[in-house]
Motif scaffolding. Structure first.
Motif, PDB file in Angstrom:
ATOM      1  N   TYR A  97       0.847  -1.197   0.000  1.00  0.00           N
ATOM      2  CA  TYR A  97       0.000   0.000   0.000  1.00  0.00           C
ATOM      3  C   TYR A  97       0.876   1.238   0.000  1.00  0.00           C
ATOM      4  CZ  TYR A  97      -3.242   3.631   1.415  1.00  0.00           C
ATOM      5  OH  TYR A  97      -3.975   4.797   1.454  1.00  0.00           O
ATOM      6  N   GLU A  98       0.746   2.049  -1.050  1.00  0.00           N
ATOM      7  CA  GLU A  98       1.520   3.269  -1.176  1.00  0.00           C
ATOM      8  C   GLU A  98       0.612   4.473  -1.403  1.00  0.00           C
ATOM      9  OE1 GLU A  98       5.533   1.269  -3.137  1.00  0.00           O
ATOM     10  OE2 GLU A  98       4.084   2.289  -4.438  1.00  0.00           O
ATOM     11  N   GLY A  99      -0.622   4.379  -0.976  1.00  0.00           N
ATOM     12  CA  GLY A  99      -1.574   5.457  -1.184  1.00  0.00           C
ATOM     13  C   GLY A  99      -1.387   6.601  -0.199  1.00  0.00           C
ATOM     14  N   ASP A 100      -2.119   7.672  -0.441  1.00  0.00           N
ATOM     15  CA  ASP A 100      -2.063   8.848   0.434  1.00  0.00           C
ATOM     16  C   ASP A 100      -3.478   9.316   0.771  1.00  0.00           C
ATOM     17  OD1 ASP A 100      -2.737   9.656  -2.063  1.00  0.00           O
ATOM     18  OD2 ASP A 100      -1.365  11.363  -2.156  1.00  0.00           O
ATOM     19  N   LEU A 101      -4.371   8.370   1.030  1.00  0.00           N
ATOM     20  CA  LEU A 101      -5.747   8.723   1.347  1.00  0.00           C
ATOM     21  C   LEU A 101      -5.820   9.386   2.722  1.00  0.00           C
ATOM     22  CD1 LEU A 101      -7.580   5.482   0.139  1.00  0.00           C
ATOM     23  CD2 LEU A 101      -7.536   7.706  -0.983  1.00  0.00           C
ATOM     24  N   PRO A 102      -6.657  10.398   2.877  1.00  0.00           N
ATOM     25  CA  PRO A 102      -6.787  11.058   4.179  1.00  0.00           C
ATOM     26  C   PRO A 102      -7.629  10.234   5.146  1.00  0.00           C
ATOM     27  CG  PRO A 102      -8.285  12.050   2.595  1.00  0.00           C
ATOM     28  CD  PRO A 102      -7.488  11.051   1.836  1.00  0.00           C
ATOM     29  N   GLY A 103      -7.333  10.402   6.410  1.00  0.00           N
ATOM     30  CA  GLY A 103      -8.103   9.751   7.462  1.00  0.00           C
ATOM     31  C   GLY A 103      -7.957  10.517   8.755  1.00  0.00           C
ATOM     32  N   LYS A 104      -8.945  10.432   9.616  1.00  0.00           N
ATOM     33  CA  LYS A 104      -8.879  11.144  10.893  1.00  0.00           C
ATOM     34  C   LYS A 104      -7.740  10.579  11.729  1.00  0.00           C
ATOM     35  CE  LYS A 104     -11.694  12.638  14.790  1.00  0.00           C
ATOM     36  NZ  LYS A 104     -13.015  12.556  15.453  1.00  0.00           N
ATOM     37  N   ASP A 105      -6.834  11.456  12.118  1.00  0.00           N
ATOM     38  CA  ASP A 105      -5.615  11.056  12.827  1.00  0.00           C
ATOM     39  C   ASP A 105      -4.794  10.067  12.012  1.00  0.00           C
ATOM     40  OD1 ASP A 105      -6.357  12.639  15.012  1.00  0.00           O
ATOM     41  OD2 ASP A 105      -7.487  11.002  15.923  1.00  0.00           O
ATOM     42  N   GLY A 106      -4.987  10.062  10.674  1.00  0.00           N
ATOM     43  CA  GLY A 106      -4.247   9.170   9.796  1.00  0.00           C
ATOM     44  C   GLY A 106      -4.726   7.734   9.807  1.00  0.00           C
ATOM     45  N   LEU A 107      -5.884   7.483  10.436  1.00  0.00           N
ATOM     46  CA  LEU A 107      -6.379   6.110  10.580  1.00  0.00           C
ATOM     47  C   LEU A 107      -7.242   5.723   9.383  1.00  0.00           C
ATOM     48  CD1 LEU A 107      -6.328   3.773  12.660  1.00  0.00           C
ATOM     49  CD2 LEU A 107      -8.549   4.605  13.464  1.00  0.00           C
ATOM     50  N   LEU A 108      -6.929   4.576   8.770  1.00  0.00           N
ATOM     51  CA  LEU A 108      -7.696   4.026   7.659  1.00  0.00           C
ATOM     52  C   LEU A 108      -8.191   2.628   8.019  1.00  0.00           C
ATOM     53  CD1 LEU A 108      -5.459   4.976   4.581  1.00  0.00           C
ATOM     54  CD2 LEU A 108      -7.493   6.175   5.402  1.00  0.00           C
ATOM     55  N   THR A 109      -9.369   2.278   7.500  1.00  0.00           N
ATOM     56  CA  THR A 109      -9.920   0.942   7.683  1.00  0.00           C
ATOM     57  C   THR A 109      -9.814   0.193   6.364  1.00  0.00           C
ATOM     58  OG1 THR A 109     -11.469   1.693   9.382  1.00  0.00           O
ATOM     59  CG2 THR A 109     -11.957  -0.396   8.317  1.00  0.00           C
ATOM     60  N   PHE A 110      -9.001  -0.866   6.362  1.00  0.00           N
ATOM     61  CA  PHE A 110      -8.807  -1.672   5.164  1.00  0.00           C
ATOM     62  C   PHE A 110      -9.780  -2.856   5.186  1.00  0.00           C
ATOM     63  CE2 PHE A 110      -4.805   0.550   5.717  1.00  0.00           C
ATOM     64  CZ  PHE A 110      -4.523   0.975   4.420  1.00  0.00           C
ATOM     65  N   LEU A 111     -10.384  -3.112   4.026  1.00  0.00           N
ATOM     66  CA  LEU A 111     -11.351  -4.204   3.883  1.00  0.00           C
ATOM     67  C   LEU A 111     -10.819  -5.203   2.868  1.00  0.00           C
ATOM     68  CD1 LEU A 111     -14.623  -2.083   3.528  1.00  0.00           C
ATOM     69  CD2 LEU A 111     -13.695  -3.055   5.621  1.00  0.00           C
ATOM     70  N   VAL A 112     -10.950  -6.490   3.193  1.00  0.00           N
ATOM     71  CA  VAL A 112     -10.603  -7.565   2.264  1.00  0.00           C
ATOM     72  C   VAL A 112     -11.812  -8.488   2.190  1.00  0.00           C
ATOM     73  CG1 VAL A 112      -9.026  -9.434   1.712  1.00  0.00           C
ATOM     74  CG2 VAL A 112      -8.177  -7.386   2.866  1.00  0.00           C
ATOM     75  N   LYS A 113     -12.203  -8.833   0.967  1.00  0.00           N
ATOM     76  CA  LYS A 113     -13.454  -9.573   0.790  1.00  0.00           C
ATOM     77  C   LYS A 113     -13.295 -10.691  -0.228  1.00  0.00           C
ATOM     78  CE  LYS A 113     -18.366  -8.686  -0.201  1.00  0.00           C
ATOM     79  NZ  LYS A 113     -19.348  -7.645  -0.603  1.00  0.00           N
ATOM     80  N   LEU A 114     -13.774 -11.874   0.153  1.00  0.00           N
ATOM     81  CA  LEU A 114     -13.995 -12.971  -0.778  1.00  0.00           C
ATOM     82  C   LEU A 114     -15.468 -12.894  -1.152  1.00  0.00           C
ATOM     83  CD1 LEU A 114     -13.181 -15.635  -2.197  1.00  0.00           C
ATOM     84  CD2 LEU A 114     -13.841 -16.823  -0.089  1.00  0.00           C
ATOM     85  N   ASP A 115     -15.746 -12.554  -2.388  1.00  0.00           N
ATOM     86  CA  ASP A 115     -17.110 -12.195  -2.766  1.00  0.00           C
ATOM     87  C   ASP A 115     -17.807 -13.325  -3.519  1.00  0.00           C
ATOM     88  OD1 ASP A 115     -19.383 -10.709  -3.059  1.00  0.00           O
ATOM     89  OD2 ASP A 115     -18.621  -9.419  -4.646  1.00  0.00           O
ATOM     90  N   ASP A 116     -18.822 -13.897  -2.880  1.00  0.00           N
ATOM     91  CA  ASP A 116     -19.742 -14.851  -3.515  1.00  0.00           C
ATOM     92  C   ASP A 116     -19.003 -16.002  -4.198  1.00  0.00           C
ATOM     93  OD1 ASP A 116     -22.225 -15.832  -4.085  1.00  0.00           O
ATOM     94  OD2 ASP A 116     -22.513 -14.632  -5.893  1.00  0.00           O
ATOM     95  N   SER A 117     -18.152 -16.676  -3.445  1.00  0.00           N
ATOM     96  CA  SER A 117     -17.456 -17.853  -3.966  1.00  0.00           C
ATOM     97  C   SER A 117     -18.419 -19.033  -4.047  1.00  0.00           C
ATOM     98  CB  SER A 117     -16.278 -18.199  -3.056  1.00  0.00           C
ATOM     99  OG  SER A 117     -15.757 -19.474  -3.357  1.00  0.00           O
ATOM    100  N   ASP A 118     -18.225 -19.888  -5.039  1.00  0.00           N
ATOM    101  CA  ASP A 118     -19.092 -21.057  -5.189  1.00  0.00           C
ATOM    102  C   ASP A 118     -18.980 -22.004  -4.008  1.00  0.00           C
ATOM    103  OD1 ASP A 118     -19.950 -20.108  -7.635  1.00  0.00           O
ATOM    104  OD2 ASP A 118     -18.470 -21.253  -8.782  1.00  0.00           O
ATOM    105  N   ASP A 119     -17.774 -22.123  -3.432  1.00  0.00           N
ATOM    106  CA  ASP A 119     -17.553 -23.078  -2.340  1.00  0.00           C
ATOM    107  C   ASP A 119     -17.579 -22.435  -0.960  1.00  0.00           C
ATOM    108  OD1 ASP A 119     -17.235 -25.257  -4.081  1.00  0.00           O
ATOM    109  OD2 ASP A 119     -15.128 -24.741  -4.419  1.00  0.00           O
ATOM    110  N   TYR A 120     -17.141 -21.179  -0.869  1.00  0.00           N
ATOM    111  CA  TYR A 120     -16.943 -20.560   0.436  1.00  0.00           C
ATOM    112  C   TYR A 120     -17.866 -19.376   0.704  1.00  0.00           C
ATOM    113  CZ  TYR A 120     -12.729 -23.377   0.052  1.00  0.00           C
ATOM    114  OH  TYR A 120     -11.860 -24.422  -0.117  1.00  0.00           O
ATOM    115  N   GLY A 121     -18.729 -19.034  -0.221  1.00  0.00           N
ATOM    116  CA  GLY A 121     -19.657 -17.931  -0.012  1.00  0.00           C
ATOM    117  C   GLY A 121     -18.943 -16.594   0.026  1.00  0.00           C
TER     118      GLY A 121
END
Length: 296
Positions: free
Chosen positions: A208-232
């Protein structure tokens, strides 16, 4: 000479005709009534959803086409069953909300039954409804979990994601993960690719080399496995101070046009009051002069 016709015409009395026609009309009416009261076809969808830190669940969605429009069906009872081999276990009955959605929490299931491949199989049934046809929907899935970690490699922070089987703890290979940063309206996808596939260890390491703004520099990162046939669908999040600080320019304690009433600018307090004083002073002076003229 007597004339003979090749066919003999038989005249049926009117009374006999009525007794034959009435049953036919009755059958037609019954057929039309049965056609008009035909039950509507119901659509039932089911998907497995697990957000890390919360209980896994199965999301059910109901729809039906009524008067040419597809609408959600509320207050619909859905029976939940577990399937194992040729055996079916009844678990409970749930009802849909106003949006036609019902969630079944998997913690309510006390059976740890799965086939040799590790699949859990659930069956959902709607039956004996006055307005809808009976429908049955089955769902099979393997429960999985997603672990996140922020690792510093050199001068670049990396998002470390691991997808693994919840039961066997074995890595889940070649499944696509989506990386994003949580924003106010919609998550912002990050990375050069839209989807990153797990390797033989179930891992994805994304710099991650982004420069997105956040309050006090805090960012929430999301990782998602979306609608897998076996794992949902599996979702995980992690907070990290990898954003740029937001500078808040607050004017709450200043006297501005958009401040609270007790912070009104002095100019708006002094000048309107001076104008009011001049107007009322002029009126009083005129009345006083009129009174003097009246006395003389």
């Amino acid at each position: 000479m007597k004339i003979r016709f090749p066919y003999q015409i038989k005249v049926i009395p009117m009374k006999a005709n009525i007794f034959k026609v009435v049953p036919i009309i009755f059958l037609l009416l019954c057929g039309s009534y049965g056609y008009s009261s035909t039950k509507v076809k119901l659509r039932l969808g089911a998907s497995y959803y697990h957000e890390m830190g919360a209980d896994p669940m199965i999301k059910l969605k109901t729809r039906a086409k009524i008067d040419g429009k597809t609408v959600p069906i509320s207050e619909l009872e859905i029976k939940v069953f577990r399937a194992y081999g040729d055996t079916t276990f009844f678990l409970s009955a749930i009802k849909t909300d106003d949006e036609g959605i019902a969630n079944y929490a998997l913690d309510d299931d006390q059976f740890e039954l799965r086939d040799t491949s590790g699949y859990f199989t659930y069956i959902f049934i709607v039956e004996n409804h006055d307005n809808f046809k009976d429908v049955e929907k089955s769902l099979s899935f393997i429960p999985a979990e997603l672990a996140l970690e922020i690792k510093q490699i050199g001068e670049t922070p990396h998002i470390y994601a691991k997808l693994y089987n919840s039961i066997t703890q074995e890595p889940v290979v070649d499944e696509g993960l989506v990386f994003a940063v949580d924003r106010l309206f919609k998550p912002l996808v990050i990375g050069e690719e839209e989807i990153y596939f797990t390797d033989e260890d179930g891992l994805v390491l994304l710099p991650y080399e982004g420069d997105l703004p956040g309050k006090d520099g805090l960012l929430t990162f999301l990782v998602k496995l979306d609608d897998s046939d076996d794992y949902g669908t599996v979702l995980a999040s992690i907070d990290a101070k990898l954003g740029t600080n937001i500078v808040l320019e607050s004017t709450y304690d200043q006297r501005t046009m958009w401040s609270p009433p007790n912070k009104t600018p002095w100019m708006l307090i002094i000048f309107p009051n001076l104008i009011i004083l001049v107007v009322w002073g002029t009126l009083v002076w005129l009345l006083f002069n009129l009174y003097k003229i009246y006395k003389n």
